[in-house]
Write a protein that holds these residues in place. Sequence first.
Motif, mmCIF file in Angstrom:
data_model
loop_
_atom_site.group_PDB
_atom_site.id
_atom_site.type_symbol
_atom_site.label_atom_id
_atom_site.label_comp_id
_atom_site.label_asym_id
_atom_site.label_seq_id
_atom_site.Cartn_x
_atom_site.Cartn_y
_atom_site.Cartn_z
ATOM 1 N N ASN A 114 27.375 -14.476 21.905
ATOM 2 C CA ASN A 114 27.125 -13.196 22.574
ATOM 3 C C ASN A 114 27.588 -13.223 24.023
ATOM 4 O OD1 ASN A 114 26.054 -12.035 20.300
ATOM 5 N ND2 ASN A 114 23.934 -12.460 20.848
ATOM 6 N N LEU A 115 27.322 -14.328 24.724
ATOM 7 C CA LEU A 115 27.783 -14.447 26.110
ATOM 8 C C LEU A 115 29.307 -14.406 26.192
ATOM 9 C CD1 LEU A 115 25.415 -17.163 27.626
ATOM 10 C CD2 LEU A 115 25.595 -14.782 28.302
ATOM 11 N N LEU A 116 29.954 -15.137 25.313
ATOM 12 C CA LEU A 116 31.416 -15.169 25.311
ATOM 13 C C LEU A 116 31.996 -13.798 24.957
ATOM 14 C CD1 LEU A 116 33.893 -16.965 25.670
ATOM 15 C CD2 LEU A 116 33.765 -17.491 23.235
ATOM 16 N N ALA A 117 31.409 -13.135 23.970
ATOM 17 C CA ALA A 117 31.900 -11.809 23.581
ATOM 18 C C ALA A 117 31.698 -10.800 24.716
ATOM 19 C CB ALA A 117 31.185 -11.335 22.322
ATOM 20 N N HIS A 118 30.550 -10.857 25.388
ATOM 21 C CA HIS A 118 30.296 -9.949 26.511
ATOM 22 C C HIS A 118 31.264 -10.229 27.658
ATOM 23 C CE1 HIS A 118 28.081 -7.313 29.166
ATOM 24 N NE2 HIS A 118 28.019 -8.291 30.070
ATOM 25 N N TYR A 119 31.514 -11.509 27.949
ATOM 26 C CA TYR A 119 32.457 -11.871 29.010
ATOM 27 C C TYR A 119 33.863 -11.374 28.681
ATOM 28 C CZ TYR A 119 35.358 -14.782 32.048
ATOM 29 O OH TYR A 119 36.287 -15.219 32.951
ATOM 30 N N LEU A 120 34.303 -11.587 27.457
ATOM 31 C CA LEU A 120 35.656 -11.178 27.071
ATOM 32 C C LEU A 120 35.808 -9.659 27.038
ATOM 33 C CD1 LEU A 120 36.433 -13.791 24.270
ATOM 34 C CD2 LEU A 120 37.317 -13.741 26.610
ATOM 35 N N ARG B 69 42.212 -9.763 35.723
ATOM 36 C CA ARG B 69 42.375 -10.480 36.996
ATOM 37 C C ARG B 69 41.252 -11.480 37.210
ATOM 38 N NH1 ARG B 69 43.784 -5.976 41.583
ATOM 39 N NH2 ARG B 69 45.827 -5.389 40.800
ATOM 40 N N THR B 70 40.046 -11.068 36.900
ATOM 41 C CA THR B 70 38.898 -11.953 37.097
ATOM 42 C C THR B 70 38.939 -13.119 36.125
ATOM 43 O OG1 THR B 70 37.635 -10.018 37.792
ATOM 44 C CG2 THR B 70 36.387 -11.987 37.283
ATOM 45 N N LYS B 71 39.390 -12.861 34.906
ATOM 46 C CA LYS B 71 39.543 -13.953 33.937
ATOM 47 C C LYS B 71 40.578 -14.968 34.419
ATOM 48 C CE LYS B 71 38.469 -11.159 29.890
ATOM 49 N NZ LYS B 71 39.036 -10.525 28.691
ATOM 50 N N LEU B 72 41.650 -14.476 35.030
ATOM 51 C CA LEU B 72 42.678 -15.358 35.569
ATOM 52 C C LEU B 72 42.113 -16.213 36.704
ATOM 53 C CD1 LEU B 72 45.680 -16.145 35.416
ATOM 54 C CD2 LEU B 72 46.117 -14.377 37.129
ATOM 55 N N LEU B 73 41.328 -15.604 37.583
ATOM 56 C CA LEU B 73 40.699 -16.367 38.665
ATOM 57 C C LEU B 73 39.711 -17.408 38.118
ATOM 58 C CD1 LEU B 73 40.044 -13.549 41.279
ATOM 59 C CD2 LEU B 73 41.741 -15.369 41.403
ATOM 60 N N ASP B 74 38.967 -17.036 37.070
ATOM 61 C CA ASP B 74 38.031 -17.977 36.467
ATOM 62 C C ASP B 74 38.751 -19.160 35.828
ATOM 63 O OD1 ASP B 74 35.898 -16.427 37.274
ATOM 64 O OD2 ASP B 74 35.680 -15.413 35.333
ATOM 65 N N ALA B 75 39.879 -18.886 35.189
ATOM 66 C CA ALA B 75 40.665 -19.970 34.588
ATOM 67 C C ALA B 75 41.202 -20.906 35.671
ATOM 68 C CB ALA B 75 41.817 -19.393 33.764
ATOM 69 N N PHE B 76 41.656 -20.339 36.789
ATOM 70 C CA PHE B 76 42.154 -21.177 37.887
ATOM 71 C C PHE B 76 41.022 -22.008 38.491
ATOM 72 C CE2 PHE B 76 43.607 -21.616 42.409
ATOM 73 C CZ PHE B 76 44.582 -22.560 42.146
ATOM 74 N N MET B 77 39.836 -21.422 38.596
ATOM 75 C CA MET B 77 38.696 -22.179 39.124
ATOM 76 C C MET B 77 38.303 -23.306 38.175
ATOM 77 S SD MET B 77 36.533 -19.024 40.781
ATOM 78 C CE MET B 77 35.045 -19.933 41.007
ATOM 79 N N ALA B 78 38.368 -23.080 36.867
ATOM 80 C CA ALA B 78 38.087 -24.146 35.900
ATOM 81 C C ALA B 78 39.134 -25.260 36.025
ATOM 82 C CB ALA B 78 38.075 -23.587 34.490
#
Length: 169
Positions: A67-73, A79-88
């Motif tokens: 549920n958390l992953l589905a809500h996040y996606l 843009r925010t997903k890209l920033l999160d991937a770079f932070m990971a």
Amino acid sequence: MAPKRGNAAAAQAAAARSVSPAPPKAAAPTPPTTTTTATTTATPPAVTPKTNTGPGGAQTWDRIVQNLLAHYLDTTPQRTKLLDAFMAFLVAVGALQFVYCVVAGNYPFNAFLSGFSATVGQFVLTASLRIQTTEANKGDFPAVSPERAFADYVVCSLILHFFCVNFIN
């Protein structure tokens, strides 16, 4: 002649010991009382920690993560997903640098320190950019457009890496 007090007390004690006690009387049944005590101590039920080993426990955690992953996606912009991937990625690089330092040694310590501080600094700058460009935080940064935030991010990243390169020597 009157007996002495000490002898009289001893005689009474001996007489009391020699007399057999009376058989206990049978207790009469007592009628039920209707008075209750005002103070009661309520003990909480024993709390057992929930583990996912019971029936359905692992499925519950799986559903929560899904549920958390589905809500996040579904709700997070690209843009925010890209920033999160770079932070990971920055977290993984910092962890690898730290593990390398522990395993192989830190002979050029300033090189390790410079690389690790560049990773941590870039993570902090990226987190700041993420906060400034998130739609939910528009009220906190009314004068900062996403383009301005990105320009500040690029300038601060250049300054950070300039200092890190100079620290290596």
